[in-house]
Design a protein around this motif. Structure first.
Motif, PDB file in Angstrom:
ATOM      1  N   PHE A  76       1.227  23.219 -27.734  1.00 21.53           N
ATOM      2  CA  PHE A  76       2.050  23.195 -28.747  1.00 21.53           C
ATOM      3  C   PHE A  76       1.502  22.384 -30.004  1.00 21.53           C
ATOM      4  O   PHE A  76       0.474  21.483 -29.673  1.00 21.53           O
ATOM      5  CB  PHE A  76       3.015  21.599 -28.396  1.00 21.53           C
ATOM      6  CG  PHE A  76       4.280  22.293 -27.210  1.00 21.53           C
ATOM      7  CD1 PHE A  76       5.519  22.919 -27.757  1.00 21.53           C
ATOM      8  CD2 PHE A  76       3.765  21.958 -25.848  1.00 21.53           C
ATOM      9  CE1 PHE A  76       6.060  23.270 -26.396  1.00 21.53           C
ATOM     10  CE2 PHE A  76       4.920  22.439 -25.143  1.00 21.53           C
ATOM     11  CZ  PHE A  76       5.989  22.960 -25.456  1.00 21.53           C
ATOM     12  N   MET A  86      10.055  18.371 -17.848  1.00 22.80           N
ATOM     13  CA  MET A  86       9.570  18.222 -18.970  1.00 22.80           C
ATOM     14  C   MET A  86      10.101  19.660 -19.997  1.00 22.80           C
ATOM     15  O   MET A  86      10.833  19.459 -20.856  1.00 22.80           O
ATOM     16  CB  MET A  86       8.029  18.452 -19.585  1.00 22.80           C
ATOM     17  CG  MET A  86       7.888  18.037 -20.868  1.00 22.80           C
ATOM     18  SD  MET A  86       8.281  16.439 -21.294  1.00 22.80           S
ATOM     19  CE  MET A  86       7.943  16.726 -23.035  1.00 22.80           C
ATOM     20  N   ARG A  87      10.007  20.791 -19.054  1.00 21.63           N
ATOM     21  CA  ARG A  87      10.672  22.020 -19.596  1.00 21.63           C
ATOM     22  C   ARG A  87      12.007  22.109 -19.675  1.00 21.63           C
ATOM     23  O   ARG A  87      12.426  22.491 -20.806  1.00 21.63           O
ATOM     24  CB  ARG A  87      10.269  23.065 -18.550  1.00 21.63           C
ATOM     25  CG  ARG A  87       8.772  23.815 -18.811  1.00 21.63           C
ATOM     26  CD  ARG A  87       8.831  25.260 -17.787  1.00 21.63           C
ATOM     27  NE  ARG A  87       8.993  24.771 -16.665  1.00 21.63           N
ATOM     28  CZ  ARG A  87       7.918  24.482 -15.808  1.00 21.63           C
ATOM     29  NH1 ARG A  87       6.889  24.522 -16.377  1.00 21.63           N
ATOM     30  NH2 ARG A  87       7.854  24.451 -14.339  1.00 21.63           N
ATOM     31  N   TYR A 105      -0.616  28.405 -25.042  1.00 25.02           N
ATOM     32  CA  TYR A 105      -0.302  27.497 -24.046  1.00 25.02           C
ATOM     33  C   TYR A 105      -0.267  25.995 -24.676  1.00 25.02           C
ATOM     34  O   TYR A 105       0.589  25.035 -24.266  1.00 25.02           O
ATOM     35  CB  TYR A 105      -1.489  27.313 -23.088  1.00 25.02           C
ATOM     36  CG  TYR A 105      -1.538  28.272 -22.264  1.00 25.02           C
ATOM     37  CD1 TYR A 105      -0.736  28.719 -21.112  1.00 25.02           C
ATOM     38  CD2 TYR A 105      -2.616  29.485 -22.382  1.00 25.02           C
ATOM     39  CE1 TYR A 105      -0.755  29.705 -20.346  1.00 25.02           C
ATOM     40  CE2 TYR A 105      -2.531  30.493 -21.752  1.00 25.02           C
ATOM     41  CZ  TYR A 105      -1.642  30.586 -20.425  1.00 25.02           C
ATOM     42  OH  TYR A 105      -1.685  31.684 -19.536  1.00 25.02           O
ATOM     43  N   THR A 117      -0.883  20.554 -24.474  1.00 25.34           N
ATOM     44  CA  THR A 117      -0.010  21.394 -23.350  1.00 25.34           C
ATOM     45  C   THR A 117       0.966  20.609 -22.813  1.00 25.34           C
ATOM     46  O   THR A 117       1.457  19.565 -22.988  1.00 25.34           O
ATOM     47  CB  THR A 117      -1.137  21.960 -22.357  1.00 25.34           C
ATOM     48  OG1 THR A 117      -1.508  20.556 -21.519  1.00 25.34           O
ATOM     49  CG2 THR A 117      -2.365  22.552 -22.672  1.00 25.34           C
ATOM     50  N   LEU A 118       1.849  21.626 -22.225  1.00 27.62           N
ATOM     51  CA  LEU A 118       3.088  20.947 -21.327  1.00 27.62           C
ATOM     52  C   LEU A 118       2.785  19.881 -20.411  1.00 27.62           C
ATOM     53  O   LEU A 118       3.266  19.055 -20.328  1.00 27.62           O
ATOM     54  CB  LEU A 118       3.815  22.188 -20.934  1.00 27.62           C
ATOM     55  CG  LEU A 118       5.078  21.612 -20.258  1.00 27.62           C
ATOM     56  CD1 LEU A 118       6.050  21.388 -21.191  1.00 27.62           C
ATOM     57  CD2 LEU A 118       5.688  22.826 -19.435  1.00 27.62           C
ATOM     58  N   LYS A 119       1.418  20.148 -19.671  1.00 22.06           N
ATOM     59  CA  LYS A 119       1.057  19.253 -18.717  1.00 22.06           C
ATOM     60  C   LYS A 119       0.703  17.976 -19.420  1.00 22.06           C
ATOM     61  O   LYS A 119       1.227  16.977 -18.826  1.00 22.06           O
ATOM     62  CB  LYS A 119      -0.089  20.022 -18.108  1.00 22.06           C
ATOM     63  CG  LYS A 119      -0.712  19.316 -16.949  1.00 22.06           C
ATOM     64  CD  LYS A 119      -1.681  19.947 -16.275  1.00 22.06           C
ATOM     65  CE  LYS A 119      -2.364  18.966 -15.007  1.00 22.06           C
ATOM     66  NZ  LYS A 119      -3.645  19.967 -14.314  1.00 22.06           N
ATOM     67  N   GLN A 162       6.224  18.651 -14.784  1.00 16.46           N
ATOM     68  CA  GLN A 162       6.221  19.607 -15.937  1.00 16.46           C
ATOM     69  C   GLN A 162       7.596  20.361 -15.729  1.00 16.46           C
ATOM     70  O   GLN A 162       8.117  20.721 -16.844  1.00 16.46           O
ATOM     71  CB  GLN A 162       5.121  20.701 -15.447  1.00 16.46           C
ATOM     72  CG  GLN A 162       3.721  20.243 -15.886  1.00 16.46           C
ATOM     73  CD  GLN A 162       2.702  21.172 -15.562  1.00 16.46           C
ATOM     74  OE1 GLN A 162       2.597  22.175 -15.925  1.00 16.46           O
ATOM     75  NE2 GLN A 162       1.655  20.758 -14.915  1.00 16.46           N
ATOM     76  N   ALA A 193       4.082  16.292 -20.564  1.00 17.41           N
ATOM     77  CA  ALA A 193       4.696  15.710 -19.242  1.00 17.41           C
ATOM     78  C   ALA A 193       4.058  14.295 -18.679  1.00 17.41           C
ATOM     79  O   ALA A 193       4.731  13.466 -18.328  1.00 17.41           O
ATOM     80  CB  ALA A 193       4.717  16.745 -18.066  1.00 17.41           C
ATOM     81  N   TYR A 252      10.364  25.719 -28.004  1.00 19.50           N
ATOM     82  CA  TYR A 252       9.850  25.945 -26.669  1.00 19.50           C
ATOM     83  C   TYR A 252      10.023  27.438 -26.202  1.00 19.50           C
ATOM     84  O   TYR A 252       9.035  27.771 -26.074  1.00 19.50           O
ATOM     85  CB  TYR A 252      10.735  25.015 -25.492  1.00 19.50           C
ATOM     86  CG  TYR A 252      10.073  25.303 -24.128  1.00 19.50           C
ATOM     87  CD1 TYR A 252       9.080  24.795 -23.897  1.00 19.50           C
ATOM     88  CD2 TYR A 252      10.853  26.300 -23.381  1.00 19.50           C
ATOM     89  CE1 TYR A 252       8.606  25.045 -22.304  1.00 19.50           C
ATOM     90  CE2 TYR A 252      10.347  26.883 -22.222  1.00 19.50           C
ATOM     91  CZ  TYR A 252       9.178  26.127 -21.528  1.00 19.50           C
ATOM     92  OH  TYR A 252       8.698  26.401 -20.495  1.00 19.50           O
ATOM     93  N   LEU A 305      13.040  19.843 -22.734  1.00 19.94           N
ATOM     94  CA  LEU A 305      12.987  20.782 -24.040  1.00 19.94           C
ATOM     95  C   LEU A 305      13.838  21.985 -24.159  1.00 19.94           C
ATOM     96  O   LEU A 305      14.126  22.092 -25.204  1.00 19.94           O
ATOM     97  CB  LEU A 305      11.262  21.354 -23.799  1.00 19.94           C
ATOM     98  CG  LEU A 305      10.178  20.284 -24.088  1.00 19.94           C
ATOM     99  CD1 LEU A 305       9.184  21.032 -23.922  1.00 19.94           C
ATOM    100  CD2 LEU A 305      10.361  19.514 -25.141  1.00 19.94           C
TER     101      LEU A 305
END
Length: 65
Positions: free
Chosen positions: A50, A28-29, A48, A13-15, A25, A18, A42, A32
């Motif tokens: 990757f 990180m967004r 949710y 996940t993005l979490k 987060q 990160a 992205y 990306l």
């Protein structure tokens, strides 16, 4: 994350990404979205998580955490 477990060994996940890069987060967004290799990845990810291939692409683009 445990040292023995590689970052690209399973979908993340993005979490989780990160946390591996020791950033928020939100940061990180932004990384990306701004990096040309991960921009489309992205925008068009499904759900949710990757995928393993997505995570490998992110590691190639941003470097090892």
């Amino acid at each position: 994350m445990p040292a023995a477990e590689r970052l690209d060994s399973k979908p993340r996940t993005l979490k989780e990404l990160a946390a591996a890069y020791c950033v928020s987060q939100r940061t990180m967004r932004k990384w990306l979205r701004r990096h040309p290799q991960t921009q489309l990845l992205y925008q068009f990810r499904g759900g949710y998580y990757f995928t393993i291939l997505d995570v490998r692409c992110i590691i190639r683009a941003l470097g090892e955490p």
